[in-house]
Write a protein that holds these residues in place. Structure first.
Motif, PDB file in Angstrom:
ATOM      1  N   ARG A 146       0.823  -1.217   0.000  1.00 43.13           N
ATOM      2  CA  ARG A 146       0.000   0.000   0.000  1.00 43.13           C
ATOM      3  C   ARG A 146       0.855   1.265   0.000  1.00 43.13           C
ATOM      4  N   THR A 147       2.119   1.157   0.415  1.00 47.11           N
ATOM      5  CA  THR A 147       2.996   2.326   0.459  1.00 47.11           C
ATOM      6  C   THR A 147       3.687   2.605  -0.873  1.00 47.11           C
ATOM      7  N   CYS A 148       3.719   1.644  -1.768  1.00 49.32           N
ATOM      8  CA  CYS A 148       4.496   1.776  -3.012  1.00 49.32           C
ATOM      9  C   CYS A 148       4.075   2.990  -3.830  1.00 49.32           C
ATOM     10  N   PHE A 149       2.850   2.999  -4.289  1.00 51.83           N
ATOM     11  CA  PHE A 149       2.434   4.072  -5.184  1.00 51.83           C
ATOM     12  C   PHE A 149       2.460   5.419  -4.486  1.00 51.83           C
ATOM     13  N   ALA A 150       2.060   5.487  -3.240  1.00 54.44           N
ATOM     14  CA  ALA A 150       2.058   6.771  -2.526  1.00 54.44           C
ATOM     15  C   ALA A 150       3.453   7.385  -2.510  1.00 54.44           C
ATOM     16  N   CYS A 151       4.467   6.583  -2.276  1.00 52.65           N
ATOM     17  CA  CYS A 151       5.845   7.076  -2.254  1.00 52.65           C
ATOM     18  C   CYS A 151       6.272   7.573  -3.636  1.00 52.65           C
ATOM     19  N   HIS A 152       5.993   6.801  -4.657  1.00 51.42           N
ATOM     20  CA  HIS A 152       6.351   7.192  -6.025  1.00 51.42           C
ATOM     21  C   HIS A 152       5.573   8.435  -6.451  1.00 51.42           C
ATOM     22  N   GLN A 153       4.308   8.491  -6.096  1.00 49.06           N
ATOM     23  CA  GLN A 153       3.469   9.632  -6.460  1.00 49.06           C
ATOM     24  C   GLN A 153       3.966  10.917  -5.801  1.00 49.06           C
ATOM     25  N   ALA A 154       4.379  10.838  -4.558  1.00 49.57           N
ATOM     26  CA  ALA A 154       4.820  12.027  -3.826  1.00 49.57           C
ATOM     27  C   ALA A 154       6.159  12.559  -4.329  1.00 49.57           C
ATOM     28  N   TYR A 161       6.440   8.327 -12.388  1.00 50.31           N
ATOM     29  CA  TYR A 161       6.493   7.595 -11.118  1.00 50.31           C
ATOM     30  C   TYR A 161       7.737   6.704 -10.971  1.00 50.31           C
ATOM     31  N   VAL A 162       8.771   6.980 -11.736  1.00 48.51           N
ATOM     32  CA  VAL A 162       9.985   6.158 -11.717  1.00 48.51           C
ATOM     33  C   VAL A 162      11.131   6.964 -11.104  1.00 48.51           C
TER      34      VAL A 162
END
Length: 168
Positions: A146-154, A161-162
């Protein structure tokens, strides 16, 4: 004699279908990440190097990112967003002192394999990317995913997102 020439091709077709089904079953049986259903891709250790990195304290890891042909082509062309079918794999190891060279550190124990798969339709809610984080071949729990996308998005929304940039 004629019967053998009729039975042989049928037997070969049946054996081929069994082999294909077994391969599909083996792929389906691979552990997949929660939320995204991402698996560790076959043959990724032979992919091209995108870039190395050193993650300092708290992690103290050496990392490398590898990309499949689609992702590497996008990097080289400087084209964003990455096209569907792009796959990035990050390998990480604990950083340890080299026993042979005092000023060098080397990979120690493996820590994680992390995977990003670009599929803009399947993963529309997460910027087109599916994520997988694996320890010893087993996906980590749902809370970590659940933390993956939030970190990349921020941090790297403007780079599709890379985090990793192609090493010069």
């Amino acid at each position: 004699m004629k019967t053998r020439w009729v039975v042989l091709p049928i037997a070969l077709v049946v054996l081929g279908l069994i082999a294909i089904t077994a391969a599909d079953d083996a792929r389906a049986a691979r552990p997949a990440s929660p939320i995204y259903g991402v698996t560790v891709p076959d043959g990724y250790r032979g992919w091209e190097l995108v870039a190395p990195a050193r993650e300092a304290a708290r992690f103290d890891e050496l990392r490398v990112v590898l990309g499949n042909d689609i992702a590497v082509r996008a990097y080289r062309q400087g084209s964003l967003p990455f096209p569907d079918g792009s796959v990035l794999v990050k390998l990480a190891w604990k950083e340890v002192q080299s026993p042979d060279f005092a000023s060098a550190t080397i990979p120690g124990a493996a820590t994680t394999v992390q995977v990003m798969v670009k599929d803009s339709k399947r993963y529309a809610a997460s910027g087109g990317w599916g994520f997988g984080r694996f320890v010893a071949g087993v996906p980590t729990d749902e809370a970590q995913h659940r933390t993956c996308f939030a970190c990349h998005q921020a941090r790297v929304q403007g780079r599709d997102y890379v985090f990793t940039r192609l090493a010069p």
